[in-house]
Write a protein that holds these residues in place. Structure first.
Motif, PDB file in Angstrom:
ATOM      1  N   VAL A   1       6.716 -25.020   1.163  1.00 22.04           N
ATOM      2  CA  VAL A   1       7.242 -26.015   2.090  1.00 22.04           C
ATOM      3  C   VAL A   1       6.797 -27.376   1.580  1.00 22.04           C
ATOM      4  N   GLU A   2       7.433 -28.412   2.059  1.00 21.44           N
ATOM      5  CA  GLU A   2       7.019 -29.769   1.701  1.00 21.44           C
ATOM      6  C   GLU A   2       6.518 -30.453   2.961  1.00 21.44           C
ATOM      7  N   VAL A   3       5.290 -30.979   2.884  1.00 23.93           N
ATOM      8  CA  VAL A   3       4.685 -31.695   3.994  1.00 23.93           C
ATOM      9  C   VAL A   3       4.458 -33.127   3.519  1.00 23.93           C
ATOM     10  N   VAL A   4       5.085 -34.077   4.190  1.00 24.66           N
ATOM     11  CA  VAL A   4       4.944 -35.491   3.835  1.00 24.66           C
ATOM     12  C   VAL A   4       4.105 -36.151   4.917  1.00 24.66           C
ATOM     13  N   LEU A   5       2.931 -36.630   4.520  1.00 28.76           N
ATOM     14  CA  LEU A   5       2.005 -37.282   5.438  1.00 28.76           C
ATOM     15  C   LEU A   5       2.130 -38.785   5.236  1.00 28.76           C
ATOM     16  N   SER A   6       2.588 -39.472   6.263  1.00 25.31           N
ATOM     17  CA  SER A   6       2.806 -40.910   6.173  1.00 25.31           C
ATOM     18  C   SER A   6       2.571 -41.520   7.545  1.00 25.31           C
TER      19      SER A   6
END
Length: 141
Positions: free
Chosen positions: A101-106
């Motif tokens: 999965v792709e987790v983008v923390l912003s």
């Protein structure tokens, strides 16, 4: 910096993260009411005591609990690459032997993309900024 890997352990008893890069590892483990955080290299230990790291560890493990349930994963530990982009940190963990999965923390949010599934979570702190800060400390120790 060499390739960076992040492992998030979200088991019922122990919660923790491990960031591995260039022969060094940053660990942050939470167990009951105790916590341990340090940068470890061969024969050396550089202790970390930031409350922000404890909070980020807790939030990342809770997030991966939810992501694991969302994709019906049986894992307790999720390992994948960690990339620092302009204003975000991108984490691509394996959630099964053949899928990531792709987790983008912003900012104070985490966006998850698993195939066609998209989900957004809010966090109380900027987890990506904390990870960037401790990646710098990992290089320095």
């Amino acid at each position: 910096m060499s390739r960076v890997l992040l492992s998030v352990t979200a088991s019922p008893g122990v919660r923790g993260i491990s960031i591995t890069a260039g022969g060094k590892i940053l660990v942050s483990h939470l167990y009951a009411k105790s916590a341990y955080a340090a940068v470890l290299t061969r024969g050396e230990e550089c202790l970390m005591d930031g409350e922000d790291l404890k909070k980020a560890t807790w939030l990342l493990t809770r997030l991966m609990d939810r992501v694991g349930a969302l994709v019906k994963s049986r894992y307790y530990t999720y390992t994948g690459t960690l990339e620092v982009a302009n204003d975000a940190v991108i984490y691509k963990p394996y959630v099964s032997p053949t899928s990531t999965v792709e987790v983008v923390l912003s900012g104070k949010s985490a966006r998850v993309r698993a195939g066609d599934l998209r989900k957004r979570y809010s966090t109380s702190i900027d987890v990506g900024a904390v990870l960037r800060k401790y990646l710098t400390r990992l290089e320095e120790c």
